[in-house]
Design a protein around this motif. Structure first.
Motif, PDB file in Angstrom:
ATOM      1  N   CYS A  42      32.493   2.884  52.573  1.00 16.23           N
ATOM      2  CA  CYS A  42      32.320   3.285  51.206  1.00 16.23           C
ATOM      3  C   CYS A  42      33.390   4.178  51.235  1.00 16.23           C
ATOM      4  CB  CYS A  42      31.243   3.772  51.001  1.00 16.23           C
ATOM      5  SG  CYS A  42      29.563   2.415  51.129  1.00 16.23           S
ATOM      6  N   ILE A  43      34.048   4.239  49.848  1.00 17.64           N
ATOM      7  CA  ILE A  43      35.149   5.455  49.843  1.00 17.64           C
ATOM      8  C   ILE A  43      34.289   6.563  48.899  1.00 17.64           C
ATOM      9  CG2 ILE A  43      37.383   5.938  48.343  1.00 17.64           C
ATOM     10  CD1 ILE A  43      37.794   3.782  50.718  1.00 17.64           C
ATOM     11  N   ARG A  44      34.770   7.808  49.211  1.00 13.56           N
ATOM     12  CA  ARG A  44      34.145   8.691  48.503  1.00 13.56           C
ATOM     13  C   ARG A  44      35.311   9.855  48.476  1.00 13.56           C
ATOM     14  NH1 ARG A  44      31.236   5.483  47.555  1.00 13.56           N
ATOM     15  NH2 ARG A  44      28.891   5.440  47.758  1.00 13.56           N
ATOM     16  N   TYR A  45      35.399  10.527  47.278  1.00 15.88           N
ATOM     17  CA  TYR A  45      36.268  11.507  46.962  1.00 15.88           C
ATOM     18  C   TYR A  45      35.350  12.972  46.842  1.00 15.88           C
ATOM     19  CZ  TYR A  45      39.488   7.860  45.857  1.00 15.88           C
ATOM     20  OH  TYR A  45      40.543   6.572  45.999  1.00 15.88           O
ATOM     21  N   ALA A  46      35.814  13.933  47.725  1.00 15.21           N
ATOM     22  CA  ALA A  46      35.500  15.307  47.431  1.00 15.21           C
ATOM     23  C   ALA A  46      35.899  15.874  46.128  1.00 15.21           C
ATOM     24  CB  ALA A  46      35.604  15.950  48.600  1.00 15.21           C
ATOM     25  N   THR A  47      35.121  16.585  45.337  1.00 12.38           N
ATOM     26  CA  THR A  47      35.802  17.179  44.201  1.00 12.38           C
ATOM     27  C   THR A  47      36.606  18.338  44.488  1.00 12.38           C
ATOM     28  OG1 THR A  47      33.741  18.359  44.054  1.00 12.38           O
ATOM     29  CG2 THR A  47      33.831  16.410  42.455  1.00 12.38           C
ATOM     30  N   ASP A  48      36.611  19.021  45.601  1.00 12.96           N
ATOM     31  CA  ASP A  48      37.518  20.157  46.062  1.00 12.96           C
ATOM     32  C   ASP A  48      38.843  19.614  45.977  1.00 12.96           C
ATOM     33  OD1 ASP A  48      35.403  22.054  45.855  1.00 12.96           O
ATOM     34  OD2 ASP A  48      35.147  22.191  48.010  1.00 12.96           O
ATOM     35  N   ASP A  49      38.810  18.365  46.782  1.00 14.17           N
ATOM     36  CA  ASP A  49      40.259  17.708  47.100  1.00 14.17           C
ATOM     37  C   ASP A  49      40.833  17.085  45.582  1.00 14.17           C
ATOM     38  OD1 ASP A  49      40.036  17.841  49.963  1.00 14.17           O
ATOM     39  OD2 ASP A  49      39.025  15.970  50.383  1.00 14.17           O
ATOM     40  N   LEU A  50      40.010  16.613  44.814  1.00 16.12           N
ATOM     41  CA  LEU A  50      40.444  16.211  43.704  1.00 16.12           C
ATOM     42  C   LEU A  50      41.052  17.150  42.841  1.00 16.12           C
ATOM     43  CD1 LEU A  50      37.648  13.776  42.331  1.00 16.12           C
ATOM     44  CD2 LEU A  50      39.923  13.124  43.469  1.00 16.12           C
ATOM     45  N   ASP A  51      40.370  18.657  43.021  1.00 15.28           N
ATOM     46  CA  ASP A  51      40.779  19.796  42.021  1.00 15.28           C
ATOM     47  C   ASP A  51      42.297  20.149  42.649  1.00 15.28           C
ATOM     48  OD1 ASP A  51      38.721  19.654  40.669  1.00 15.28           O
ATOM     49  OD2 ASP A  51      37.404  21.077  41.541  1.00 15.28           O
ATOM     50  N   THR A  52      42.299  20.101  43.854  1.00 18.93           N
ATOM     51  CA  THR A  52      43.717  20.316  44.876  1.00 18.93           C
ATOM     52  C   THR A  52      44.839  19.448  44.409  1.00 18.93           C
ATOM     53  OG1 THR A  52      42.460  21.353  46.588  1.00 18.93           O
ATOM     54  CG2 THR A  52      44.752  20.702  47.033  1.00 18.93           C
ATOM     55  N   PHE A  53      44.241  18.340  44.084  1.00 18.10           N
ATOM     56  CA  PHE A  53      45.162  17.078  43.893  1.00 18.10           C
ATOM     57  C   PHE A  53      45.793  17.245  42.463  1.00 18.10           C
ATOM     58  CE2 PHE A  53      45.534  12.904  41.408  1.00 18.10           C
ATOM     59  CZ  PHE A  53      46.714  12.435  42.238  1.00 18.10           C
ATOM     60  N   LEU A  54      44.870  17.632  41.703  1.00 17.90           N
ATOM     61  CA  LEU A  54      45.171  17.820  40.006  1.00 17.90           C
ATOM     62  C   LEU A  54      46.166  19.065  39.961  1.00 17.90           C
ATOM     63  CD1 LEU A  54      42.010  17.038  38.465  1.00 17.90           C
ATOM     64  CD2 LEU A  54      44.202  16.076  38.243  1.00 17.90           C
ATOM     65  N   ALA A  55      45.935  20.220  40.858  1.00 19.89           N
ATOM     66  CA  ALA A  55      46.688  21.500  40.755  1.00 19.89           C
ATOM     67  C   ALA A  55      48.057  21.064  41.190  1.00 19.89           C
ATOM     68  CB  ALA A  55      45.942  22.489  41.750  1.00 19.89           C
ATOM     69  N   THR A  56      48.489  19.958  41.923  1.00 15.81           N
ATOM     70  CA  THR A  56      49.593  19.808  42.693  1.00 15.81           C
ATOM     71  C   THR A  56      50.451  18.892  41.458  1.00 15.81           C
ATOM     72  OG1 THR A  56      49.308  17.707  43.611  1.00 15.81           O
ATOM     73  CG2 THR A  56      49.091  19.594  44.921  1.00 15.81           C
ATOM     74  N   LYS A  57      49.838  18.582  40.487  1.00 18.13           N
ATOM     75  CA  LYS A  57      50.249  17.765  39.450  1.00 18.13           C
ATOM     76  C   LYS A  57      50.844  18.466  38.236  1.00 18.13           C
ATOM     77  CE  LYS A  57      49.950  14.227  41.736  1.00 18.13           C
ATOM     78  NZ  LYS A  57      51.232  13.952  42.650  1.00 18.13           N
ATOM     79  N   LYS A  58      50.248  19.794  38.222  1.00 12.23           N
ATOM     80  CA  LYS A  58      50.468  20.631  37.137  1.00 12.23           C
ATOM     81  C   LYS A  58      51.944  20.826  36.909  1.00 12.23           C
ATOM     82  CE  LYS A  58      47.380  23.682  36.143  1.00 12.23           C
ATOM     83  NZ  LYS A  58      46.522  24.902  36.232  1.00 12.23           N
ATOM     84  N   HIS A  59      52.279  20.826  35.420  1.00 15.73           N
ATOM     85  CA  HIS A  59      53.941  21.249  35.309  1.00 15.73           C
ATOM     86  C   HIS A  59      53.840  21.972  34.014  1.00 15.73           C
ATOM     87  CE1 HIS A  59      55.428  18.245  37.967  1.00 15.73           C
ATOM     88  NE2 HIS A  59      54.219  17.488  37.496  1.00 15.73           N
ATOM     89  N   SER A  60      55.054  22.757  33.934  1.00 11.73           N
ATOM     90  CA  SER A  60      55.035  23.730  32.748  1.00 11.73           C
ATOM     91  C   SER A  60      55.976  23.227  31.857  1.00 11.73           C
ATOM     92  CB  SER A  60      55.650  25.059  33.325  1.00 11.73           C
ATOM     93  OG  SER A  60      56.835  24.770  33.828  1.00 11.73           O
ATOM     94  N   ASN A  61      56.916  21.927  32.203  1.00  7.52           N
ATOM     95  CA  ASN A  61      57.723  21.209  31.244  1.00  7.52           C
ATOM     96  C   ASN A  61      57.981  19.756  31.825  1.00  7.52           C
ATOM     97  OD1 ASN A  61      60.225  20.973  32.749  1.00  7.52           O
ATOM     98  ND2 ASN A  61      60.071  23.354  32.841  1.00  7.52           N
ATOM     99  N   THR A  62      58.471  19.045  30.818  1.00 11.66           N
ATOM    100  CA  THR A  62      58.681  17.464  31.297  1.00 11.66           C
ATOM    101  C   THR A  62      59.950  17.376  31.966  1.00 11.66           C
ATOM    102  OG1 THR A  62      59.835  17.280  29.234  1.00 11.66           O
ATOM    103  CG2 THR A  62      57.599  16.780  29.222  1.00 11.66           C
TER     104      THR A  62
END
Length: 69
Positions: A42-62
């Motif tokens: 079974c595949i499971r994702y930890a919310t801490d890892d997801l939050d870290t992943f999202l933080a790496t995708k944050k940009h201030s411009n296109t």
């Protein structure tokens, strides 16, 4: 010990990230981020890892590179 409510199934993870379940399936089949656990098949994702992943995708411009997989 892991807290079960913070380990999301792929469908729950897709909802958490605002993505389709098919996008999540593509990501875990080819590897890479976001990181996941495989427990008894079974595949499971930890919310801490997801939050870290999202933080790496944050940009201030296109004009910034990266962010899209």
């Amino acid at each position: 010990m892991a807290n079960v409510k913070h380990n999301l199934k792929p469908k729950e993870t897709a909802e958490y990230l605002g993505l389709s379940p098919s996008t999540m399936a593509k990501w875990w089949s080819v590897g890479g981020d976001p990181r996941f656990y495989k427990l008894g098949g079974c595949i499971r994702y930890a919310t801490d890892d997801l939050d870290t992943f999202l933080a790496t995708k944050k940009h201030s411009n296109t004009a910034q590179e990266g962010g899209d997989e």
